[in-house]
Design a protein around this motif. Structure first.
Motif, PDB file in Angstrom:
ATOM      1  N   ASN A  59      17.091 -31.092 -33.060  1.00 12.88           N
ATOM      2  CA  ASN A  59      17.092 -31.584 -33.033  1.00 12.88           C
ATOM      3  C   ASN A  59      17.793 -32.964 -33.701  1.00 12.88           C
ATOM      4  OD1 ASN A  59      14.913 -32.037 -32.467  1.00 12.88           O
ATOM      5  ND2 ASN A  59      14.555 -33.887 -31.347  1.00 12.88           N
ATOM      6  N   ALA A 229      17.657 -30.953 -28.821  1.00 15.26           N
ATOM      7  CA  ALA A 229      19.314 -29.803 -29.243  1.00 15.26           C
ATOM      8  C   ALA A 229      20.584 -30.070 -28.858  1.00 15.26           C
ATOM      9  CB  ALA A 229      18.181 -28.190 -28.994  1.00 15.26           C
ATOM     10  N   VAL A 232      23.148 -32.345 -30.652  1.00  8.50           N
ATOM     11  CA  VAL A 232      23.140 -33.187 -32.024  1.00  8.50           C
ATOM     12  C   VAL A 232      24.442 -33.359 -32.075  1.00  8.50           C
ATOM     13  CG1 VAL A 232      22.510 -31.437 -33.648  1.00  8.50           C
ATOM     14  CG2 VAL A 232      20.892 -31.705 -32.649  1.00  8.50           C
TER      15      VAL A 232
END
Length: 400
Positions: A59, A229, A232
């Motif tokens: 991330n 994540a 992103v």
């Protein structure tokens, strides 16, 4: 004459001059070993880079100045204020943290020891969480240290060992470019990619680095941590919107910054390493080619030396196929023997670390190199074998 007899004659021919046969296999051995080892080094580098980049976190987003400077005269450098503006619950809800980073180098001095640190990073406390850097001993610097521009530093394990040896560095003073800093912590090891040692670092408050080491120039990058994540892509869009507004980038204009996440960085590095691996394999394949030419030369010499033997064998009824098969078998056996030695050397060599890279052997490279060595024997041995098979018995028996 059956296959067994052909092979028996081939073995007898090879063992008649053991030294020459051994030297003939040397080129093939080197070529096969080079292919296996260089491909293993390339794959090892790819694995190390992947592990290093993934270690940063899935991330993480890096913002850095664009190459070429963006929109010419209107291009603006990245600033600490840009980094702080990205942490906006309203404008960038998917950004968890953003840390400005200034990178430089410095020579560390402690007592009689002097060491060149490859990377000195000036940043803020959130950087450690963003980049997944954990503490092995001591403590990290705080926001108060940044505000007061305190000259404190956290060292990577390689840096700490290079400067202080086995002594405990925490609490000791070290000179960075003749400026005194106090070591307050040592990071846990992350390893080397072979291209960059992530443990050979020194991290200090950005204000102290700018005051004492790097000056108040442009930021090297902004390390941004997305909330997860999965967010992103959203975080990248929000970063783009904020920086475009702050830097006056119009719709469709060329930004004066670039954004990369860990997946993009991994894809770029992996592509570059794969290209490098292919080039290494191509260079190693040249060794195989040279080895094949050596096989041709030696087999031509062998045919010349044994012309009378060939004439006698053909005179008593040996067919053309038997002569052809014998010399092809000799060339192929030389190549296969060299290939086996090359595989052994390549596999053994891959057990050692090379320039900080742990080679990763690919089974397909072993099979390919060994198969190519056999084909080289057949291909480069076919010309001298065919020449031997075409000899007329009467001409061969007259040869002096």
């Amino acid at each position: 004459m059956n296959l067994l007899e052909i092979l028996r004659f081939a073995v007898r021919g090879l063992t008649a001059n053991k030294l020459r046969s051994a030297l003939t296999t040397l080129g093939i051995t080197i070529g096969v070993a080079a292919v296996i080892l260089l491909v293993a080094v390339g794959n090892g580098a790819s694995a190390a880079i992947a592990a290093s980049i993934q270690g940063l976190g899935t991330n993480v987003v890096n913002v850095s100045p664009a190459r070429g400077g963006g929109q010419g005269a209107t291009a603006r450098p990245l600033t600490v204020q840009d980094a702080h503006a990205l942490v906006d619950p309203v404008g960038a809800p998917d950004v968890k943290a953003a840390s400005p980073v200034v990178n430089t180098t410095a020579t560390a001095t402690y007592g009689q020891t002097s060491y060149d640190i490859s990377s000195v990073a000036g940043t803020e406390p959130a950087y450690f969480t963003t980049t997944n850097r954990e503490l092995a001993q001591g403590q990290l610097f705080t926001a108060e240290d940044v505000s007061a521009a305190r000259k404190v530093v956290v060292l990577g394990p390689t840096t700490a060992e290079s400067i202080f040896g086995t002594a405990d560095p925490v609490g000791k003073n070290v000179l960075l470019n003749s400026i005194q800093f106090t070591v307050i912590g040592v990071l846990q090891a992350k390893g080397s990619t072979g291209l960059q040692n992530a443990d050979d670092v020194a991290i200090a408050p950005i204000s102290a680095v700018q005051n004492s080491l790097a000056g108040y120039g442009n930021l090297s990058q902004i390390a941004v941590q997305a909330t997860s994540a999965d967010s992103v892509s959203l975080a990248q869009s929000e970063i783009t919107a904020i920086l475009n507004a702050r830097h006056g980038i119009r719709l469709g204009g060329t930004p004066d910054y670039q954004i990369q996440n860990s997946e993009q960085l991994l894809a770029t590095r992996t592509s570059a390493t794969e290209t490098f691996t292919v080039l290494l394999a191509a260079v190693a394949a040249i060794s195989l080619l040279v080895g094949g030419i050596g096989v041709t030369n030696i087999m031509l010499v062998t045919v010349t030396e044994r012309i009378r033997e060939i004439g006698i064998r053909k005179a008593i009824g040996a067919p053309r196929s038997a002569i052809l098969g014998q010399f092809l078998a000799e060339a192929t056996m030389l190549s296969l023997f060299g290939g086996l030695l090359g595989v052994a050397i390549g596999v053994i060599g891959s057990r050692f670390t090379i320039s900080g890279i742990k080679p990763v052997v690919v089974p397909s490279s072993i099979l390919l190199a060994f198969a190519v060595s056999a084909l080289i024997g057949l291909f480069f041995g076919s010309f001298p074998a065919n020449r031997a098979a075409k000899l007329r018995p009467i001409d061969a028996l007259r040869h002096e």
